[in-house]
Design an enzyme around this catalytic site. Sequence first.
Site, mmCIF file in Angstrom:
data_model
loop_
_atom_site.group_PDB
_atom_site.id
_atom_site.type_symbol
_atom_site.label_atom_id
_atom_site.label_comp_id
_atom_site.label_asym_id
_atom_site.label_seq_id
_atom_site.Cartn_x
_atom_site.Cartn_y
_atom_site.Cartn_z
ATOM 1 N N ASP A 210 0.742 -1.249 -0.031
ATOM 2 C CA ASP A 210 0.016 -0.023 -0.114
ATOM 3 C C ASP A 210 0.957 1.208 0.063
ATOM 4 O OD1 ASP A 210 -2.517 -1.279 0.146
ATOM 5 O OD2 ASP A 210 -2.542 -1.460 2.145
ATOM 6 N N GLY B 43 -6.768 -9.667 2.042
ATOM 7 C CA GLY B 43 -6.392 -10.797 2.633
ATOM 8 C C GLY B 43 -5.427 -10.845 3.514
ATOM 9 N N ASP C 175 -11.687 -4.731 7.314
ATOM 10 C CA ASP C 175 -10.991 -6.195 7.198
ATOM 11 C C ASP C 175 -10.763 -6.367 8.757
ATOM 12 O OD1 ASP C 175 -10.774 -6.018 4.528
ATOM 13 O OD2 ASP C 175 -8.792 -5.025 4.513
ATOM 14 N N VAL D 35 -5.083 4.241 14.341
ATOM 15 C CA VAL D 35 -3.569 3.991 13.853
ATOM 16 C C VAL D 35 -3.614 4.123 12.379
ATOM 17 C CG1 VAL D 35 -1.615 2.626 14.025
ATOM 18 C CG2 VAL D 35 -3.359 2.623 15.957
#
Length: 365
Positions: A69, A97, A312, A345
């Site tokens: 990312d 994932g 997620d 965070v």
Amino acid sequence: MTSLSPATPWQAHSRTTANHPTINLSTPDFMTQSPQKKSKRFPSFTLNSTAKPSPSPPPLVVVGSANADIYVEIDRLPKEGETISATTGQTLAGGKGANQAVCGGMLSYPTYFVGRVGNDAHGKLIIDALVGGGVVVDYVEEVGEVPTGHAVVMLQSGGQNSIIIVGGANMCGWGQSLSDGDLGVVKSAGIVLLQREIPDGINVQVAKAARSAGVPVILDAGGMDAPVPVELLRYVDILSPNESELARLTGMPTETFEQISLAVAECHKLGVKEVLVKLGGRGSVLFSEGKEPIKQGIIAAEKVLDTTGAGDTFTAAYAVAFVEGKSKPECLRFAAAAASLCVQVKGAIPSMPRRKAVLDLLQSV
């Protein structure tokens, strides 16, 4: 207030030396506040089997994407044809994932990740992050023909984000069929998590293998902006979209609770028995076919820095509580607490909370 110790961290081990049959186990407890009592202990979950007990419970197996990312912090999104400057930029491990796998590991539950990365620096970054999160990476395969998947995450000052994904190895590194080893670890799981950042055909193979072994499957609807194959939905036990994903999947509005309920009913018609809808700042709702929906409000965060990995985190934490045998309301509450910590965070994988932090938050609210 009653004290509680978090789960003892488990030791990662190779699948070549350990099997995961259905076993007897007593999973760690976690606490929540109840208006009637000072504290409420969540019941332990026991799986019965005639097989010899194993020292570890059947794992959470995540099959899905792993990205590098590339974060850029901006005050606002650029207009068409406009160039703007970012205040900062950095590259972190992510992908739906990998995020969910690290969340499982950080919550002290045995977690395996099945995925594909390129033979490059981004692939090493992801593997190091998975291992650092306590995830078994025996089923992460490096492919030389394509680069590791990556994403550009445009993070705005209020914590909201916009993301552009480049599939890379996530989409092109699987081949036509999964190996016997990959399918074997799926069949040995306690629960399987899927997303839509890898080919639908791979997800179908995984879901079929899990169903054949009696393993529940959660499909996070995030990722590919395309209809979910009906064949895949037939093998999914819980579908987990946010409201915008639910709208895209059904072609129906999802602005109100009534509209969401109607859209979920369309999912039930396709064979999905349970739909777990993530509503961002409005909380979440679990719809079980033929039963009253269960609503869960958010557990307010002190500050919101980055929402990138919140969905997620929520889905993976729900899966952990589910496989530990918690009730559905308890699963929702545990997931809400984990997501609340996550948004405080920056970064997806760096924001995954430790189990003790989630337990402490649950005891404090």
